[in-house]
Design a protein around this motif. Structure first.
Motif, short mmCIF file in Angstrom:
data_model
loop_
_atom_site.label_atom_id
_atom_site.label_comp_id
_atom_site.label_asym_id
_atom_site.label_seq_id
_atom_site.Cartn_x
_atom_site.Cartn_y
_atom_site.Cartn_z
N THR A 125 0.88 -1.17 0.00
CA THR A 125 0.00 0.00 0.00
C THR A 125 0.91 1.21 0.00
OG1 THR A 125 -0.15 0.16 2.42
CG2 THR A 125 -1.77 -1.23 1.30
N VAL A 126 0.47 2.28 -0.65
CA VAL A 126 1.43 3.37 -0.89
C VAL A 126 0.97 4.66 -0.20
CG1 VAL A 126 2.85 4.52 -2.63
CG2 VAL A 126 1.99 2.24 -3.07
N HIS A 127 0.38 5.57 -0.93
CA HIS A 127 0.09 6.89 -0.38
C HIS A 127 -1.32 6.95 0.20
CE1 HIS A 127 3.40 8.04 -3.32
NE2 HIS A 127 3.88 8.28 -2.12
N ILE A 128 -1.50 6.25 1.31
CA ILE A 128 -2.76 6.31 2.04
C ILE A 128 -2.44 6.50 3.51
CG2 ILE A 128 -3.99 4.86 0.38
CD1 ILE A 128 -3.74 2.52 2.31
N PRO A 129 -3.37 7.07 4.29
CA PRO A 129 -3.12 7.24 5.73
C PRO A 129 -2.88 5.90 6.40
CG PRO A 129 -5.02 8.54 5.04
CD PRO A 129 -4.66 7.67 3.87
N LEU A 130 -2.05 5.91 7.42
CA LEU A 130 -1.71 4.68 8.13
C LEU A 130 -2.96 3.99 8.68
CD1 LEU A 130 0.67 2.91 9.00
CD2 LEU A 130 0.85 4.30 11.07
N ALA A 131 -3.94 4.77 9.11
CA ALA A 131 -5.15 4.19 9.68
C ALA A 131 -5.93 3.37 8.67
CB ALA A 131 -6.03 5.29 10.26
N ARG A 135 19.39 -8.85 4.57
CA ARG A 135 19.22 -8.41 3.18
C ARG A 135 19.88 -9.35 2.20
NH1 ARG A 135 21.03 -3.42 5.23
NH2 ARG A 135 22.79 -3.40 3.77
N ALA A 136 20.91 -10.06 2.64
CA ALA A 136 21.60 -11.00 1.76
C ALA A 136 20.72 -12.18 1.38
CB ALA A 136 22.88 -11.50 2.42
N GLY A 137 19.61 -12.37 2.08
CA GLY A 137 18.76 -13.53 1.84
C GLY A 137 17.60 -13.29 0.88
N TYR A 138 17.48 -12.09 0.31
CA TYR A 138 16.39 -11.83 -0.63
C TYR A 138 16.81 -10.78 -1.65
CZ TYR A 138 15.46 -7.95 2.68
OH TYR A 138 15.58 -6.85 3.49
N ASP A 139 16.07 -10.75 -2.76
CA ASP A 139 16.33 -9.78 -3.83
C ASP A 139 15.45 -8.55 -3.71
OD1 ASP A 139 18.28 -11.40 -5.39
OD2 ASP A 139 16.56 -12.75 -5.55
N ALA A 140 14.27 -8.69 -3.11
CA ALA A 140 13.38 -7.56 -2.90
C ALA A 140 12.52 -7.83 -1.68
CB ALA A 140 12.49 -7.31 -4.11
N ALA A 141 12.26 -6.78 -0.92
CA ALA A 141 11.39 -6.86 0.25
C ALA A 141 10.08 -6.18 -0.06
CB ALA A 141 12.06 -6.20 1.46
N LEU A 142 8.98 -6.82 0.29
CA LEU A 142 7.66 -6.22 0.16
C LEU A 142 7.21 -5.77 1.54
CD1 LEU A 142 7.88 -7.86 -2.52
CD2 LEU A 142 5.40 -8.09 -2.42
N ALA A 143 7.01 -4.47 1.68
CA ALA A 143 6.54 -3.89 2.93
C ALA A 143 5.04 -3.65 2.82
CB ALA A 143 7.28 -2.60 3.22
N MET A 144 4.37 -3.59 3.95
CA MET A 144 2.92 -3.49 3.91
C MET A 144 2.41 -2.06 3.86
SD MET A 144 2.05 -6.59 3.65
CE MET A 144 3.63 -7.13 2.94
N TYR A 145 3.29 -1.09 4.16
CA TYR A 145 2.86 0.30 4.06
C TYR A 145 4.07 1.17 3.74
CZ TYR A 145 4.34 0.26 9.01
OH TYR A 145 5.05 0.09 10.17
N HIS A 146 3.78 2.41 3.38
CA HIS A 146 4.76 3.32 2.80
C HIS A 146 6.04 3.45 3.63
CE1 HIS A 146 6.43 7.37 1.94
NE2 HIS A 146 5.99 7.18 0.71
N ASP A 147 5.92 3.90 4.88
CA ASP A 147 7.12 4.18 5.66
C ASP A 147 7.88 2.93 6.04
OD1 ASP A 147 6.32 6.78 5.40
OD2 ASP A 147 6.31 7.24 7.54
N GLN A 148 7.21 1.79 6.13
CA GLN A 148 7.91 0.54 6.42
C GLN A 148 8.91 0.21 5.32
OE1 GLN A 148 5.69 -3.23 6.17
NE2 GLN A 148 6.33 -3.67 8.28
#
Length: 340
Positions: free
Chosen positions: A173-179, A264-277
């Motif tokens: 999720t990208v540009h939405i309020p944390l709530a 970080r050496a164990g993956y090529d990309a990380a998927l975070a659940m919200y913008h600041d994460q």
């Protein structure tokens, strides 16, 4: 040196009152030292000349067509003229400039869609300025997706990746309020996003067997439901589905332990659940060098990982590192991940 098949890259002007124009001038000045591929910018040549003059920079600016860029690039900055003049004052955003900003984006997308340019590099825009002028899209990326889908039926689903040599992160999720994040986060959205990331890592970045790490939403990835139900109810089913696809996927992982060097050496990309994460770790690790890459489009698009910086525009002190990295990465991705 150019992008795929010898085709040049094309840059947009961004908000003309921001730092995009001076960064473009600085990138051209650094073309030899940084071994940059040939690029042109869709803008008003007169405006670029005025910015260069006001900063005391010796940058020859010449109006050009896309086919002229490669031959001209060594001796002058090629500018693909807009159909209007721009008279912006640095640091003074004005909705009157919105039409030029939008035209620059639209013309640049047309060039990559027609195959005249190898890839698109966008300079920063200010969404609030465009909104005041009636801009109907949520943001830059959504506008690019709409342009990519013109005449094709459904617009593609764009995915934002922040990339550096040491870390690549994707906010689901990208540009939405944390709530609003818990309600917006669904298993289907995570799966759709991860599949696009895996495909683009293979096809654009040349990673034969992508490894993905999915962050948990809650502290300690929910701690088996004690700190929130979403990690087990929403994220884990996505992990199971992706593994059933044959993808190498970890998660949900605690967000506070997945970004140190060994992890970080164990993956090529990380998927975070919200913008600041997603953005906090990459801006900590690679503040000046990170690049914004839009995945899921039918063409390569990169952008500096910063905004318009109206507060320093016109002073000649903005660092071009992220734009230079975006230019270099755009050329690399247009060649299927091979170094440019």
């Amino acid at each position: 040196m150019a992008g795929d098949g010898g085709r040049p890259l094309v840059l947009t002007q961004g908000d003309p009152a921001g730092i995009g124009i001076e960064l473009t001038l600085r990138a051209w000045q650094a073309r030899h030292a940084e071994r940059l591929p040939a690029f042109g910018v869709v803008a008003d040549p007169g405006h670029l000349r005025e910015v260069a003059r006001s900063l005391g920079w010796d940058v020859p600016v010449e109006a050009a067509r896309c086919s002229d860029i490669a031959a001209m690039f060594d001796t002058a900055l090629p500018v693909l003229p807009l159909g209007r003049s721009v008279r912006a004052q640095p640091g003074q955003p004005d909705p009157a400039h919105a039409a030029a900003t939008i035209e620059s984006i639209r013309n640049a997308v047309d060039l990559v869609r027609r195959g005249e340019a190898a890839a698109l590099v966008t300079n920063p825009i200010a969404k609030h300025v465009l909104y005041e002028a009636g801009f109907a899209h949520p943001g830059h990326t959504e506008f690019l997706a709409a342009l990519a889908g013109e005449g094709q039926g459904e617009a593609p689903h764009p995915v934002m990746m922040l990339w550096s040599e040491g870390l690549a992160v994707v906010p689901v999720t990208v540009h939405i309020p944390l709530a609003r994040v818990p309600g917006a986060l669904t298993t289907d959205l995570i799966v759709r996003t991860a599949r696009i990331v895996a495909r683009e890592l293979r096809e654009r970045f040349g990673v034969a067997h992508p490894r993905l790490a999915l962050a948990g939403l809650n502290p300690h990835a929910g701690e088996s439901g004690a700190l929130g139900a979403e990690d087990e109810a929403v994220i884990r089913p996505a992990v199971d589905t992706l593994r059933a696809d044959g993808l190498a996927v970890q998660g949900p992982l605690p967000g506070d332990t997945m970004f140190h060097a060994r992890a970080r050496a164990g993956y090529d990309a990380a998927l975070a659940m919200y913008h600041d994460q997603a953005l906090i770790p990459i801006k900590t690790i690679a503040f000046d060098e990170a690049v914004n890459v839009t995945l899921g489009l039918p063409f390569v698009r990169t952008s500096p990982d910063h905004g318009t910086a109206f507060d320093i525009a016109g002073n000649g002190i903005a660092r071009p590192d992220s734009l230079i990295a975006a230019i270099r990465l755009a050329a690399r991705l247009s060649q299927g991940g091979r170094p440019s």
